[in-house]
Motif scaffolding. Sequence first.
Motif: not given
Length: 414
Positions: A164-186
């Motif tokens: 079963h395959v799950i392929v997320p777009s990382m935050p700030g990439y593609g159709f995922s939301d963009k972080p508006s503050a620091p902290g979305w690290n690895i």
Amino acid sequence: MSGSISRRDVIQAGAAVTITAAMVSGLAERAVAGPAIIPFSVSVPETALRDLMRRLAAVRWPEAETEKGWSQGVPLHQLQRLVDYWRTSYDWRRFESQINAFSQFRTEIDGLSIHFLHVRSRHENALPIVLTHGWPGSVIEFLKVIGPLTDPTAHDGRAEDAFHVIVPSMPGYGFSDKPSAPGWNIERIARAWTELVYRLGYVRWVAQGGDLGAFVTNTLALQKPSGLIAIHLNLALAIPSPLPTEGATLAEREAITAMARHGTDGSGYFQEQATRPQTIGYSLADSPVGLAAWIYEKFQAWTDNTGAPESALTRDEMLNDITLYWLTNTAASAARLYRENNGHGPNQGVVAFPVGISIFPREIVRVPRSWADKVYPNIIHWNELNKGGHFAAFEQPAIFTQELRDCFRGVRRT
């Protein structure tokens, strides 16, 4: 601003859907409650495509490079040819049809709406897998492997190799939301992926990644979330610091040379994005030709090609990825992940977890087994391939698929 697309423009949301837990490797079924998982499809306004064409037609070119080849960056004639094809022949709507053929969703995790593809296998005992892209990639890297992974019997495989395959777009990439503050690290992204897996109802799963996706996947192994049983990397994070200066083997010397070359000749993009992502973001957000050059150069430098990236990937495949960055205006937000990740070296410490590693010949640095053994004491799969580069699934989908089948075969029922 003309040509800029909001998430409201591109989301076609239906009613929230409930995804029930499946029987996974003999574990009992369980359902996981959480925020709504909303169906998603891509539909870019025609005005945005017209704006892109207008900008491409109005490009102001610099003079040609003063050295032959790619030593100063993308040669003028190479980029002009790509942009001319982009303007006159490329079809974004064809790509929309391609990606919309897969089940896509968005769900809010830790304050951000995350876009992901989720394709379930028809085979009962399929193993859930999370595939994580890097930069300048996207979920597009994995589109060619979804079918073979979910339906192996239709692609030279066996039913017991199904995922079963799950392929997320990382935050700030593609159709995922963009972080508006620091902290979305690895580390935070890894925790979000764990939440996503639980929300989908899976209790036993594996993960895979390359490039920045390797950092996320490696971090998942360090976090050891419940249910994660093994990981696979096509970029091993096992570079010693300091690098050895004496007694190195041939493979180690080749890796040391590659590291030095990357540090002096190939890491300008890294330094800019890790230190001043906002500054480079203005140029990349305003000029589609500048964005194309920024990404196209990496397709040339990091793929297993014969001199031109088109010998490894088609122009349409590269432009699908470039256009995705343009239409979602995510060049700056994607670059910020390098700043968030600045300080994470190519070695995050000993990973005492089942790890599979595939070394492709045109990877930026081919990590030797002697280095990998010191960081990954539980290597369950190791293979050095004869074709492919940094974008393994994108370049060599059949080989990549077989690597995942071979890697995880031994842990499916352990």
